[in-house]
Motif scaffolding. Structure first.
Motif, PDB file in Angstrom:
ATOM      1  N   GLY A  28      33.670 151.492  71.128  1.00  0.00           N
ATOM      2  CA  GLY A  28      32.886 150.365  71.608  1.00  0.00           C
ATOM      3  C   GLY A  28      33.598 149.505  72.627  1.00  0.00           C
ATOM      4  O   GLY A  28      33.145 148.403  72.938  1.00  0.00           O
ATOM      5  N   ASP A  29      34.709 149.987  73.175  1.00  0.00           N
ATOM      6  CA  ASP A  29      35.492 149.214  74.138  1.00  0.00           C
ATOM      7  C   ASP A  29      35.143 149.685  75.553  1.00  0.00           C
ATOM      8  O   ASP A  29      35.866 150.454  76.181  1.00  0.00           O
ATOM      9  N   THR A  30      34.029 149.181  76.053  1.00  0.00           N
ATOM     10  CA  THR A  30      33.543 149.583  77.371  1.00  0.00           C
ATOM     11  C   THR A  30      34.527 149.229  78.467  1.00  0.00           C
ATOM     12  O   THR A  30      34.753 150.015  79.401  1.00  0.00           O
ATOM     13  N   ALA A  31      35.126 148.041  78.391  1.00  0.00           N
ATOM     14  CA  ALA A  31      36.059 147.600  79.428  1.00  0.00           C
ATOM     15  C   ALA A  31      37.263 148.529  79.523  1.00  0.00           C
ATOM     16  O   ALA A  31      37.704 148.891  80.618  1.00  0.00           O
ATOM     17  N   ARG A  32      37.798 148.937  78.382  1.00  0.00           N
ATOM     18  CA  ARG A  32      38.947 149.843  78.388  1.00  0.00           C
ATOM     19  C   ARG A  32      38.557 151.201  78.998  1.00  0.00           C
ATOM     20  O   ARG A  32      39.300 151.760  79.809  1.00  0.00           O
ATOM     21  N   ALA A  33      37.398 151.701  78.604  1.00  0.00           N
ATOM     22  CA  ALA A  33      36.939 152.980  79.145  1.00  0.00           C
ATOM     23  C   ALA A  33      36.789 152.903  80.659  1.00  0.00           C
ATOM     24  O   ALA A  33      37.226 153.811  81.390  1.00  0.00           O
ATOM     25  N   MET A  34      36.183 151.836  81.155  1.00  0.00           N
ATOM     26  CA  MET A  34      35.996 151.688  82.593  1.00  0.00           C
ATOM     27  C   MET A  34      37.325 151.563  83.325  1.00  0.00           C
ATOM     28  O   MET A  34      37.499 152.098  84.428  1.00  0.00           O
TER      29      MET A  34
ATOM     30  N   ALA B  56      41.599 143.718  80.846  1.00  0.00           N
ATOM     31  CA  ALA B  56      41.227 142.298  80.915  1.00  0.00           C
ATOM     32  C   ALA B  56      40.484 141.986  82.207  1.00  0.00           C
ATOM     33  O   ALA B  56      39.485 141.244  82.208  1.00  0.00           O
ATOM     34  N   ILE B  57      40.952 142.551  83.317  1.00  0.00           N
ATOM     35  CA  ILE B  57      40.268 142.350  84.590  1.00  0.00           C
ATOM     36  C   ILE B  57      38.870 142.949  84.544  1.00  0.00           C
ATOM     37  O   ILE B  57      37.897 142.358  85.035  1.00  0.00           O
ATOM     38  N   THR B  58      38.749 144.107  83.921  1.00  0.00           N
ATOM     39  CA  THR B  58      37.453 144.777  83.828  1.00  0.00           C
ATOM     40  C   THR B  58      36.480 143.974  82.986  1.00  0.00           C
ATOM     41  O   THR B  58      35.273 143.942  83.260  1.00  0.00           O
ATOM     42  N   ARG B  59      36.985 143.283  81.961  1.00  0.00           N
ATOM     43  CA  ARG B  59      36.088 142.433  81.154  1.00  0.00           C
ATOM     44  C   ARG B  59      35.448 141.351  82.023  1.00  0.00           C
ATOM     45  O   ARG B  59      34.272 140.995  81.831  1.00  0.00           O
ATOM     46  N   LEU B  60      36.199 140.832  82.972  1.00  0.00           N
ATOM     47  CA  LEU B  60      35.632 139.844  83.900  1.00  0.00           C
ATOM     48  C   LEU B  60      34.614 140.510  84.823  1.00  0.00           C
ATOM     49  O   LEU B  60      33.554 139.949  85.106  1.00  0.00           O
ATOM     50  N   PHE B  61      34.950 141.707  85.282  1.00  0.00           N
ATOM     51  CA  PHE B  61      34.037 142.448  86.151  1.00  0.00           C
ATOM     52  C   PHE B  61      32.714 142.742  85.449  1.00  0.00           C
ATOM     53  O   PHE B  61      31.647 142.755  86.081  1.00  0.00           O
ATOM     54  N   LEU B  62      32.760 142.952  84.157  1.00  0.00           N
ATOM     55  CA  LEU B  62      31.546 143.257  83.389  1.00  0.00           C
ATOM     56  C   LEU B  62      30.559 142.084  83.361  1.00  0.00           C
ATOM     57  O   LEU B  62      29.411 142.252  82.957  1.00  0.00           O
ATOM     58  N   ARG B  63      31.001 140.916  83.783  1.00  0.00           N
ATOM     59  CA  ARG B  63      30.098 139.768  83.844  1.00  0.00           C
ATOM     60  C   ARG B  63      29.244 139.785  85.108  1.00  0.00           C
ATOM     61  O   ARG B  63      28.293 139.007  85.223  1.00  0.00           O
ATOM     62  N   THR B  64      29.605 140.641  86.066  1.00  0.00           N
ATOM     63  CA  THR B  64      28.842 140.725  87.306  1.00  0.00           C
ATOM     64  C   THR B  64      27.698 141.719  87.144  1.00  0.00           C
ATOM     65  O   THR B  64      27.688 142.542  86.225  1.00  0.00           O
ATOM     66  N   GLU B  65      26.752 141.660  88.064  1.00  0.00           N
ATOM     67  CA  GLU B  65      25.601 142.568  87.995  1.00  0.00           C
ATOM     68  C   GLU B  65      26.039 144.019  88.124  1.00  0.00           C
ATOM     69  O   GLU B  65      25.606 144.892  87.354  1.00  0.00           O
ATOM     70  N   VAL B  66      26.903 144.304  89.108  1.00  0.00           N
ATOM     71  CA  VAL B  66      27.381 145.674  89.302  1.00  0.00           C
ATOM     72  C   VAL B  66      28.193 146.123  88.090  1.00  0.00           C
ATOM     73  O   VAL B  66      28.064 147.257  87.619  1.00  0.00           O
ATOM     74  N   GLY B  67      29.016 145.218  87.564  1.00  0.00           N
ATOM     75  CA  GLY B  67      29.824 145.555  86.402  1.00  0.00           C
ATOM     76  C   GLY B  67      28.981 145.897  85.190  1.00  0.00           C
ATOM     77  O   GLY B  67      29.288 146.849  84.453  1.00  0.00           O
TER      78      GLY B  67
END
Length: 285
Positions: free
Chosen positions: A139-145, A168-179
Motif C-alpha cells: 500500500g506504499d504508492t509513493a515508495r513504488a513510484m 518523501a518527495i514523491t508523497r508531495l508529488f502525489l498531491r498534484t493532479e499529475v501525481g
C-alpha cells in the motif's frame, strides 16, 4: 470525441483534432493523453491527430485479465481501422505498443520515443520490478513510484538520492493532479513493465517491421534508450535514429521545435528516409 468498438466489443473513446494525414498518438505508462496536449496541438496544424486513453484510464474501458500487450495492439488496430490512419507515434510503453503493432498491423510509418525494450540482456533494467511490486502490495504508492522513477529516469539528479528521501518527495508529488494520476496507475505501469520483460529477446524479433521507422531518444534521458535504438536500427530494414538534444524521457510531452520539426518532416517527406542507403544517426541542433 467519438466511441469506437474494440475487437472485444469494448468502447474506445477516440479524440481527434487537426487537419491533414491521419496520425495516431499512443501514450506512455502512468499517464493519460492529457499530458500530450502540447504535442497534439503542435502536430494538429499538419496532421489529423487521433489520440485515445489506453485501458484502465479516464474514459477508457477496463483491462482484461490477464493483461498482455496484444490487447493494446488490438485496440490500436481498431483505431487504425476506424480512422484509416497508417502512421503512429508512441512514447515509452506506447513506443513498445507501436513496435509490437508494426509486426502485424498495416502501419506504414512509425516514430517511437524512448522505447523501453529489453534486447539480448540490454536496455532498460528490470531489477526495480520486484521491490516496486512489493511496495504496491504494502500500500506504499509513493515508495513504488520512487523506485520506478529512478529506474526509468536514472539521469535525473533526484534519482541518486536515498530511497527514503525520494519517497518523501514523491508523497508531495502525489498531491498534484499529475501525481494522483500516476499514483492511481502505478500498478498498471508495473504490469506493463512485466510485458516488456516477457518480450525480452534478440533485436531480430523486430526485423519483420516493414514500416518506415524513426527511432527517437532524448539526449538527457537514460543512455539505454539510445543504445536500444541503435540495436533496432541495425536490424530494421527502413529505420533511422534521432537524438534530441536537451530532451529528457518526457521531452516528447514538452514538444520542443527540435523534436516537432524532424518528426513532422519524417511523416510528410515522401520515400525512404535512409541516407545514401545507410541508416543515419543524426542529432538535430
Amino acid at each position: 470525441m467519438q466511441r469506437i468498438s474494440a475487437p472485444d466489443g469494448a468502447a474506445i473513446a477516440l479524440h481527434t483534432t487537426g487537419t491533414g494525414p491521419g496520425l495516431v498518438v499512443v501514450h506512455g505508462g502512468g499517464v493519460t493523453i492529457t499530458e500530450y496536449r502540447r504535442l497534439i496541438a503542435r502536430l494538429a496544424d499538419r496532421f489529423t491527430v487521433h489520440a485515445y486513453n489506453r485501458r484502465g484510464r479516464a474514459d477508457a474501458p477496463p483491462r482484461r485479465e490477464p493483461y498482455t500487450v496484444e490487447q493494446e495492439v488490438d485496440d490500436l488496430g481498431a483505431v487504425l481501422a476506424h480512422t484509416g490512419a497508417r502512421w503512429a507515434v508512441g512514447h515509452s510503453y506506447g513506443a513498445f505498443v507501436v513496435l509490437r503493432a508494426a509486426l502485424r498491423l498495416p502501419l506504414e510509418r512509425i516514430a517511437v520515443y524512448d522505447a523501453p525494450l529489453r534486447l539480448a540482456g540490454r536496455g532498460i533494467p528490470m531489477a526495480f520490478l520486484d521491490p516496486a511490486e512489493a511496495a504496491v502490495r504494502a500500500g506504499d504508492t509513493a515508495r513504488a513510484m520512487a523506485i520506478v522513477a529512478a529506474a526509468v529516469d536514472p539521469q535525473n539528479p533526484a534519482s541518486r538520492l536515498p530511497l527514503a528521501v525520494r519517497t518523501a518527495i514523491t508523497r508531495l508529488f502525489l498531491r498534484t493532479e499529475v501525481g494522483r494520476t500516476m499514483g492511481a496507475l502505478v500498478g498498471m505501469t508495473l504490469a506493463e513493465s512485466r510485458q516488456i520483460e516477457a518480450y525480452e529477446g534478440p533485436a531480430e524479433q523486430y526485423a519483420g517491421i516493414t514500416a518506415e521507422t524513426l527511432l527517437i531518444s532524448g539526449a538527457k534521458a537514460a543512455p539505454f534508450f539510445t543504445e536500444t535504438n541503435g540495436m533496432l536500427a541495425a536490424v530494421l530494414p527502413h529505420a533511422r535514429t534521432l537524438r534530441i538534444p536537451g530532451s529528457a524521457h518526457n521531452g516528447i510531452a514538452a514538444a520542443p521545435s527540435t523534436l516537432i520539426t524532424p518528426l513532422a518532416d519524417f511523416f510528410t517527406t515522401p520515400g525512404d528516409h535512409e541516407v545514401d542507403g545507410d541508416k543515419s544517426d543524426v542529432e538535430h541542433r
